[in-house]
Design a protein around this motif. Structure first.
Motif: not given
Length: 236
Positions: A165-192
Motif C-alpha cells: 500500500r505504501r509503495t502503491l501510494a507513492a507510485w500512483a500519486s507521484g510522477g516517479q516510475p515504479l522501477w525507481e521505487l522498487l529495490p533490486k530491479i534487474p538490469s535491462p536485457p541486452r540484445a541477443g
C-alpha cells in the motif's frame, strides 16, 4: 423539379460556396483533432494520478486497469490488462522503456490494509507462471492492502517484487516510475541474450507476435553461423 433546383443553385451560387467553406473548415477541424488525439492521450497519461481512497473504491477489475494505465503513464506503451478467466495468474503485461518485461498480479482489497493480507500462496502461483509462460524479467504482485509477514522473505527467495500500500501510494500519486521505487530491479536485457530470445519466442503465441518461433530460431541460428564462420575463416 430537377431543373428548378439547378436553376435556383445557379441563381444562388453563393450557397454552394458557403457550404463548401463550412465543409472545408469542418474537415480541417476533424483532421486536427484526429492528429492531436495521440498527443492529448500522452498528456493525459503523464498527468495521471490516483489517491489511495480512489483506488480502494475501485472494483477489482478496474483496479487492474488502473495499474495498466499507471504503467502506460511511465512509458510502457504496450501495457495491457489480461486479467480474467484463464489469465494464468497475470493481470497486467507490460514492457518498460528499457526493454524489461513485467508480469503483474493485482490484489485489490476493498477495505485497504484493514483486513486480510495477501499471503504466500498468491506469490507461489505467480512465480509458477510469470517466467515460464510469459517470459517475465520482473514478476510483481501489487496490492492496495498489505502482505503477510512471510511474503517478503519468500519474494526475495523467488526473486519477485512486491508493491504494498505504501509503495502503491507513492507510485500512483507521484510522477516517479515504479522501477525507481522498487529495490533490486534487474538490469535491462541486452540484445541477443537468452532472456530477450525467450521473450521473442514466447511472443509468437503469448504477446501477439506474428513471427513464427521456428522461423525466429532459424534466423538467429543463421546469424550465429555467419558470425562463427567469419571468425574461423582461413587466414592468409
Amino acid at each position: 423539379m430537377v431543373s428548378a433546383v439547378l436553376s435556383w443553385l445557379v441563381t444562388n451560387w453563393w450557397v454552394l460556396v458557403v457550404l463548401g467553406a463550412c465543409a472545408a473548415v469542418g474537415g480541417a477541424w476533424w483532421f486536427y483533432r484526429f492528429r492531436q488525439q495521440p498527443a492529448w492521450e500522452r498528456v493525459r497519461q503523464q498527468a495521471l494520478r490516483y489517491a489511495l481512497p480512489q483506488l480502494d473504491a475501485l472494483h477489482h477489475r478496474d483496479f487492474e486497469y488502473a495499474i495498466r494505465d499507471l504503467m502506460r503513464r511511465d512509458g510502457c506503451a504496450d501495457a495491457r490488462q489480461i486479467g480474467g478467466a484463464g489469465d494464468n495468474d497475470a493481470d497486467v503485461l507490460a514492457t518498460d522503456p528499457t526493454g524489461r518485461s513485467w508480469v503483474i498480479q493485482c490484489k485489490h482489497r476493498a477495505a485497504g490494509d484493514r483486513r486480510s493480507a495477501v499471503g504466500t500462496p498468491d506469490l507461489q502461483r505467480v512465480n509458477g507462471t510469470a517466467r515460464q509462460l510469459y517470459g517475465a524479467d520482473i514478476a510483481l504482485v501489487v496490492t492496495n492492502g498489505r502482505f503477510s509477514a512471510r511474503c517478503a522473505p519468500l519474494a526475495a527467495q523467488l526473486q519477485m517484487h512486491l508493491a504494498d500500500r505504501r509503495t502503491l501510494a507513492a507510485w500512483a500519486s507521484g510522477g516517479q516510475p515504479l522501477w525507481e521505487l522498487l529495490p533490486k530491479i534487474p538490469s535491462p536485457p541486452r540484445a541477443g541474450d537468452s532472456r530477450a530470445l525467450s521473450r521473442e519466442l514466447l511472443g509468437a503465441s503469448l504477446w501477439g507476435d506474428r513471427v513464427s518461433s521456428v522461423g525466429l530460431v532459424r534466423q538467429r541460428c543463421s546469424i550465429v553461423d555467419g558470425v562463427m564462420g567469419h571468425a574461423s575463416g582461413p587466414v592468409g
